[in-house]
Write a protein that holds these residues in place. Structure first.
Motif, mmCIF file in Angstrom:
data_model
loop_
_atom_site.group_PDB
_atom_site.id
_atom_site.type_symbol
_atom_site.label_atom_id
_atom_site.label_comp_id
_atom_site.label_asym_id
_atom_site.label_seq_id
_atom_site.Cartn_x
_atom_site.Cartn_y
_atom_site.Cartn_z
ATOM 1 N N TRP A 170 38.033 -22.502 37.722
ATOM 2 C CA TRP A 170 38.311 -21.108 37.406
ATOM 3 C C TRP A 170 38.080 -20.208 38.622
ATOM 4 C CZ3 TRP A 170 40.699 -18.522 33.699
ATOM 5 C CH2 TRP A 170 40.882 -19.115 32.458
ATOM 6 N N ARG A 171 36.924 -20.359 39.277
ATOM 7 C CA ARG A 171 36.599 -19.485 40.407
ATOM 8 C C ARG A 171 37.481 -19.793 41.609
ATOM 9 N NH1 ARG A 171 31.952 -16.765 40.597
ATOM 10 N NH2 ARG A 171 33.170 -15.660 42.165
ATOM 11 N N GLY A 172 37.785 -21.054 41.826
ATOM 12 C CA GLY A 172 38.615 -21.424 42.966
ATOM 13 C C GLY A 172 40.027 -20.889 42.859
ATOM 14 N N ALA A 173 40.522 -20.767 41.625
ATOM 15 C CA ALA A 173 41.888 -20.283 41.428
ATOM 16 C C ALA A 173 42.069 -18.852 41.905
ATOM 17 C CB ALA A 173 42.270 -20.391 39.955
ATOM 18 N N THR A 174 40.981 -18.070 41.947
ATOM 19 C CA THR A 174 41.078 -16.674 42.383
ATOM 20 C C THR A 174 40.216 -16.394 43.608
ATOM 21 O OG1 THR A 174 39.354 -16.117 40.761
ATOM 22 C CG2 THR A 174 41.654 -15.768 40.104
ATOM 23 N N ALA A 175 39.959 -17.440 44.396
ATOM 24 C CA ALA A 175 39.201 -17.233 45.635
ATOM 25 C C ALA A 175 39.928 -16.267 46.566
ATOM 26 C CB ALA A 175 38.973 -18.575 46.336
ATOM 27 N N TRP A 176 41.274 -16.325 46.547
ATOM 28 C CA TRP A 176 42.069 -15.417 47.381
ATOM 29 C C TRP A 176 41.834 -13.956 46.989
ATOM 30 C CZ3 TRP A 176 45.385 -12.359 44.605
ATOM 31 C CH2 TRP A 176 45.653 -12.770 43.301
ATOM 32 N N ALA A 177 41.681 -13.701 45.699
ATOM 33 C CA ALA A 177 41.459 -12.327 45.229
ATOM 34 C C ALA A 177 40.082 -11.826 45.652
ATOM 35 C CB ALA A 177 41.605 -12.255 43.714
ATOM 36 N N ALA A 178 39.090 -12.721 45.615
ATOM 37 C CA ALA A 178 37.742 -12.334 46.041
ATOM 38 C C ALA A 178 37.720 -11.983 47.524
ATOM 39 C CB ALA A 178 36.765 -13.471 45.745
ATOM 40 N N MET A 179 38.458 -12.761 48.333
ATOM 41 C CA MET A 179 38.529 -12.472 49.769
ATOM 42 C C MET A 179 39.250 -11.146 50.016
ATOM 43 S SD MET A 179 39.385 -16.249 51.306
ATOM 44 C CE MET A 179 39.320 -15.668 52.995
#
Length: 332
Positions: A29-38
């Protein structure tokens, strides 16, 4: 990597087989939106550069509320998704805050057009991103070593360690404004060669960091000692958190001091010293971790690492006047 290599990475890290299913769900779940966090971190930096802290405060606060509501819906009732539910709630909050920040930047006409950068622009960015990436990886490796050592202490100790680290990460966020203060105030003074004003500003930042370190460290210690029941119903986990409270105070205090001086070192572009000190302290901590048999000891190695970095950085800053003489000479 997150989608296809997570099970292999968990096995490489010797994660308890009982935890791997939940851990895999969380990481997916978290890896799928790592780009958004960055992207959110980049947008946040843009707001800080323009000295607008109110807009990101509103956005992050609303996202935090959304995260809490999501935890209740996805973990407690009606979905009861466990670790995956917690990750889903955080993922939704991250997407909300990221897109909201982009929209706010667009409204303020601060959102740059996306394009392929020129070679000169890449070279200019590389002067910062290369050393900073190496410094970041070194620090992440230190956290990884701490996690690996905690995994050898058993499930209860691991849970207590995770609770303590979550408190650490939460409370050290209060030191970030001190770093941003140094990064926004000092560069102009350094480039102008104004040594007197720059050092006076640094002294003020360090003085503020001392009060912040003691106050925030005490808050973290009291939370771990008096309130572990708010985060876990397991008495063993609560006992581990209470035992780690004094070391948590020291770790938080040292980290906030380190964050404050970190901003000054980045403002002076003293990346070589930061990387060298980080590498040495990494190996010292890795050596000490081999002898750690408790969560308190693990946190103590972290405090030693950040404390030594802070001490040497302060000595370096005052000994070289934040490299102002060298910078002024190059400017001329």
């Amino acid at each position: 990597m997150y989608a296809f290599r997570t099970p292999a990475l968990l096995q490489l890290l010797n994660v308890d087989p009982l935890l791997r299913t939940s851990a895999t769900s969380y990481i997916h779940w978290r890896g799928a939106t790592a780009w958004a966090a960055m992207a959110q971190n980049v947008c946040l930096s843009l707001f800080v550069v323009t000295r607008d802290v109110i807009t990101p405060l509103k956005i992050i606060s609303c996202a935090a509320v959304a995260n809490v509501v999501g935890d209740a819906l996805f973990c407690v009732w009606p979905i009861r998704g466990g670790c995956g539910g917690a990750a889903a709630a955080t993922t939704c909050a991250t997407l909300i805050s990221s897109f909201w920040m982009v929209a706010a930047l667009r409204k303020k006409q601060l959102l740059p057009c996306l394009r392929i950068p020129k070679k000169s622009e890449l070279a200019s960015l590389g002067e910062f991103t290369g050393p900073l990436l190496a410094i970041t990886l070194t620090r992440m490796a230190g956290f990884l070593n701490m996690q690996r050592r905690a995994m050898t202490l058993g499930v209860t100790a691991l849970a207590g360690y995770q609770l303590s680290m979550n408190l650490l990460i939460f409370f050290i966020l209060f030191g970030e404004p001190l770093s941003q203060l140094g990064q926004t105030k000092l560069p102009g003074l350094i480039e102008d060669g104004n040594a007197k004003e720059a050092m006076a500003t640094l002294k003020s930042i360090l003085l503020l960091s001392v009060f912040a370190a003691v106050g925030v460290g005490a808050a973290a210690c009291l939370t771990a000692f008096l309130g572990p029941g708010l985060f876990s119903s397991d008495l063993g986990v609560q006992a581990v958190a209470k035992g780690a409270a004094p070391m948590l105070f020291l770790a938080v205090a040292m980290t906030i001091m380190g964050i404050a001086i970190d901003g000054a070192m980045m403002a002076s572009r003293d990346f070589g010293f930061m990387l060298g000190t980080g590498i040495v302290s990494f190996f010292v901590q890795a050596k000490l971790l081999k002898y750690c048999g408790s969560v308190q000891a693990i946190l103590a190695t972290f405090a030693v690492r950040l404390g030594s970095y802070t001490l040497f950085s302060i000595i370096r800053a005052f000994a070289t006047n934040l490299r102002i003489r060298k910078t002024a000479k190059q400017t001329r």
